[in-house]
Design a protein around this motif. Structure first.
Motif, PDB file in Angstrom:
ATOM      1  N   MET A   1       0.842  -1.179   0.000  1.00  0.00           N
ATOM      2  CA  MET A   1       0.000   0.000   0.000  1.00  0.00           C
ATOM      3  C   MET A   1       0.888   1.244   0.000  1.00  0.00           C
ATOM      4  N   THR A   2       0.483   2.250  -0.771  1.00  0.00           N
ATOM      5  CA  THR A   2       1.277   3.465  -0.908  1.00  0.00           C
ATOM      6  C   THR A   2       0.891   4.501   0.142  1.00  0.00           C
ATOM      7  N   ALA A   3       1.710   5.535   0.258  1.00  0.00           N
ATOM      8  CA  ALA A   3       1.420   6.623   1.187  1.00  0.00           C
ATOM      9  C   ALA A   3       0.099   7.308   0.811  1.00  0.00           C
ATOM     10  N   SER A   4      -0.180   7.422  -0.489  1.00  0.00           N
ATOM     11  CA  SER A   4      -1.447   8.030  -0.925  1.00  0.00           C
ATOM     12  C   SER A   4      -2.627   7.187  -0.481  1.00  0.00           C
ATOM     13  N   ASP A   5      -2.536   5.870  -0.668  1.00  0.00           N
ATOM     14  CA  ASP A   5      -3.626   4.985  -0.252  1.00  0.00           C
ATOM     15  C   ASP A   5      -3.819   5.047   1.261  1.00  0.00           C
ATOM     16  N   ASP A   6      -2.713   5.054   2.000  1.00  0.00           N
ATOM     17  CA  ASP A   6      -2.788   5.153   3.465  1.00  0.00           C
ATOM     18  C   ASP A   6      -3.453   6.456   3.902  1.00  0.00           C
ATOM     19  N   LEU A   7      -3.050   7.568   3.286  1.00  0.00           N
ATOM     20  CA  LEU A   7      -3.610   8.859   3.665  1.00  0.00           C
ATOM     21  C   LEU A   7      -5.091   8.923   3.328  1.00  0.00           C
ATOM     22  N   LEU A   8      -5.492   8.397   2.182  1.00  0.00           N
ATOM     23  CA  LEU A   8      -6.911   8.421   1.814  1.00  0.00           C
ATOM     24  C   LEU A   8      -7.735   7.646   2.837  1.00  0.00           C
ATOM     25  N   ARG A   9      -7.273   6.490   3.243  1.00  0.00           N
ATOM     26  CA  ARG A   9      -7.997   5.713   4.265  1.00  0.00           C
ATOM     27  C   ARG A   9      -8.066   6.466   5.590  1.00  0.00           C
ATOM     28  N   ARG A  10      -6.970   7.121   5.926  1.00  0.00           N
ATOM     29  CA  ARG A  10      -6.940   7.886   7.171  1.00  0.00           C
ATOM     30  C   ARG A  10      -7.957   9.029   7.136  1.00  0.00           C
ATOM     31  N   ILE A  11      -8.023   9.742   6.013  1.00  0.00           N
ATOM     32  CA  ILE A  11      -8.990  10.844   5.872  1.00  0.00           C
ATOM     33  C   ILE A  11     -10.408  10.299   5.959  1.00  0.00           C
ATOM     34  N   GLU A  12     -10.658   9.184   5.291  1.00  0.00           N
ATOM     35  CA  GLU A  12     -11.992   8.589   5.289  1.00  0.00           C
ATOM     36  C   GLU A  12     -12.432   8.135   6.683  1.00  0.00           C
ATOM     37  N   ASN A  13     -11.482   7.772   7.525  1.00  0.00           N
ATOM     38  CA  ASN A  13     -11.797   7.239   8.849  1.00  0.00           C
ATOM     39  C   ASN A  13     -11.632   8.245   9.984  1.00  0.00           C
ATOM     40  N   GLY A  65      -2.784   1.120  -5.189  1.00  0.00           N
ATOM     41  CA  GLY A  65      -1.573   0.366  -4.916  1.00  0.00           C
ATOM     42  C   GLY A  65      -0.448   0.608  -5.903  1.00  0.00           C
ATOM     43  N   ALA A  66      -0.734   1.305  -7.013  1.00  0.00           N
ATOM     44  CA  ALA A  66       0.323   1.618  -7.988  1.00  0.00           C
ATOM     45  C   ALA A  66       1.362   2.511  -7.312  1.00  0.00           C
ATOM     46  N   PRO A  67       2.634   2.324  -7.642  1.00  0.00           N
ATOM     47  CA  PRO A  67       3.670   3.102  -6.966  1.00  0.00           C
ATOM     48  C   PRO A  67       3.630   4.599  -7.268  1.00  0.00           C
ATOM     49  N   HIS A  68       3.088   4.972  -8.405  1.00  0.00           N
ATOM     50  CA  HIS A  68       3.033   6.397  -8.779  1.00  0.00           C
ATOM     51  C   HIS A  68       1.586   6.759  -9.078  1.00  0.00           C
ATOM     52  N   ARG A  69       0.971   7.587  -8.216  1.00  0.00           N
ATOM     53  CA  ARG A  69      -0.424   8.017  -8.397  1.00  0.00           C
ATOM     54  C   ARG A  69      -0.524   9.528  -8.248  1.00  0.00           C
ATOM     55  N   PRO A  70      -0.225  10.260  -9.325  1.00  0.00           N
ATOM     56  CA  PRO A  70      -0.341  11.708  -9.238  1.00  0.00           C
ATOM     57  C   PRO A  70      -1.789  12.139  -9.040  1.00  0.00           C
ATOM     58  N   VAL A  71      -1.977  13.392  -8.635  1.00  0.00           N
ATOM     59  CA  VAL A  71      -3.310  13.933  -8.392  1.00  0.00           C
ATOM     60  C   VAL A  71      -3.644  14.935  -9.490  1.00  0.00           C
ATOM     61  N   LEU A  72      -4.795  14.695 -10.118  1.00  0.00           N
ATOM     62  CA  LEU A  72      -5.323  15.560 -11.161  1.00  0.00           C
ATOM     63  C   LEU A  72      -6.526  16.303 -10.593  1.00  0.00           C
ATOM     64  N   TYR A  73      -6.614  17.586 -10.887  1.00  0.00           N
ATOM     65  CA  TYR A  73      -7.790  18.371 -10.507  1.00  0.00           C
ATOM     66  C   TYR A  73      -8.484  18.790 -11.791  1.00  0.00           C
ATOM     67  N   ALA A  84      -0.164  17.602  -8.090  1.00  0.00           N
ATOM     68  CA  ALA A  84       0.836  17.044  -7.177  1.00  0.00           C
ATOM     69  C   ALA A  84       1.238  15.651  -7.634  1.00  0.00           C
ATOM     70  N   GLU A  85       2.399  15.216  -7.159  1.00  0.00           N
ATOM     71  CA  GLU A  85       2.909  13.890  -7.526  1.00  0.00           C
ATOM     72  C   GLU A  85       2.188  12.762  -6.791  1.00  0.00           C
ATOM     73  N   ASP A  86       1.535  13.084  -5.674  1.00  0.00           N
ATOM     74  CA  ASP A  86       0.772  12.077  -4.935  1.00  0.00           C
ATOM     75  C   ASP A  86      -0.211  12.785  -3.999  1.00  0.00           C
ATOM     76  N   LEU A  87      -1.041  12.019  -3.330  1.00  0.00           N
ATOM     77  CA  LEU A  87      -2.062  12.600  -2.464  1.00  0.00           C
ATOM     78  C   LEU A  87      -1.458  13.323  -1.267  1.00  0.00           C
ATOM     79  N   VAL A  88      -0.375  12.822  -0.727  1.00  0.00           N
ATOM     80  CA  VAL A  88       0.260  13.486   0.417  1.00  0.00           C
ATOM     81  C   VAL A  88       0.672  14.903   0.026  1.00  0.00           C
ATOM     82  N   GLU A  89       1.315  15.040  -1.135  1.00  0.00           N
ATOM     83  CA  GLU A  89       1.735  16.356  -1.613  1.00  0.00           C
ATOM     84  C   GLU A  89       0.520  17.231  -1.920  1.00  0.00           C
ATOM     85  N   ALA A  90      -0.519  16.671  -2.535  1.00  0.00           N
ATOM     86  CA  ALA A  90      -1.722  17.455  -2.860  1.00  0.00           C
ATOM     87  C   ALA A  90      -2.359  18.026  -1.595  1.00  0.00           C
ATOM     88  N   VAL A  91      -2.454  17.218  -0.561  1.00  0.00           N
ATOM     89  CA  VAL A  91      -3.062  17.671   0.689  1.00  0.00           C
ATOM     90  C   VAL A  91      -2.219  18.775   1.316  1.00  0.00           C
TER      91      VAL A  91
END
Length: 180
Positions: A1-13, A65-73, A84-91
């Motif tokens: 699991m990537t940092a983006s996936d972890d952060l998304l779950r954390r925000i959701e919970n 779970g992909a290693p690279h998941r940039p954020v598109l707005y 941003a290059e990932d959800l952590v950076e976008a947030v």
């Protein structure tokens, strides 16, 4: 699991974190329904993760779970950009200036910040609470804008979305025009 996936779950919970991202970040996980279904020219999947008060949608690009998941707005007016290059950076970036779209379009940061403080005198405290809830340092507004512009410069050609299921649909316009 990537940092983006972890952060998304954390925000959701975490309702407190989700609430702080909704305001002052204007990154609301309760607004995941995009105005229009979009697709990328590469076929990479788009996963809506949040929306903003103006009708725009934040997407994680790529499979979970992909290693690279940039954020598109993508906004509700047919414009889009990588932010941003990932959800952590976008947030991190949306947490600093909730007016990032205006700043990216060329409006002076000091004027936008002054307007924000006039309308919301508690913005500094809210940012502090958000940084503490995230457990990550927030960049300065200038640094956030520079990172945003660097990410947006990588939008074309692979991350310029078009309406899904629409033959002959025009691609989205650059969110910041030629300002990146």
């Amino acid at each position: 699991m990537t940092a983006s996936d972890d952060l998304l779950r954390r925000i959701e919970n975490d309702p407190v974190l989700a609430g702080l991202l909704a305001w002052p970040g204007d990154f609301d996980i309760g607004r995941r329904d995009p105005v229009e279904d979009l697709r990328l020219p590469t076929g990479m999947p788009l996963h809506p993760v949040a929306g903003c008060g103006g009708g725009g949608t934040y997407f994680l690009c790529g499979a979970p779970g992909a290693p690279h998941r940039p954020v598109l707005y993508a906004d509700s007016e047919g414009q889009a950009a990588l932010i941003a290059e990932d959800l952590v950076e976008a947030v991190r970036l949306v947490a600093v200036p909730p007016y990032w779209r205006d700043a990216g379009a060329g409006h002076p940061l000091d004027e936008l910040e002054e307007e924000m403080r006039e309308d919301h005198p508690d913005i500094g405290g809210l940012r502090g609470r958000l940084a503490a809830a995230l457990g990550i340092p927030l960049p300065s507004a200038e640094e956030a804008l520079a990172r945003l512009r660097a990410a947006a410069a990588g939008t074309a050609p692979d991350f310029v979305p078009v309406a899904a299921g629409t033959d002959g649909a025009e691609p989205c316009e650059p969110l910041f025009g030629d300002r990146v």
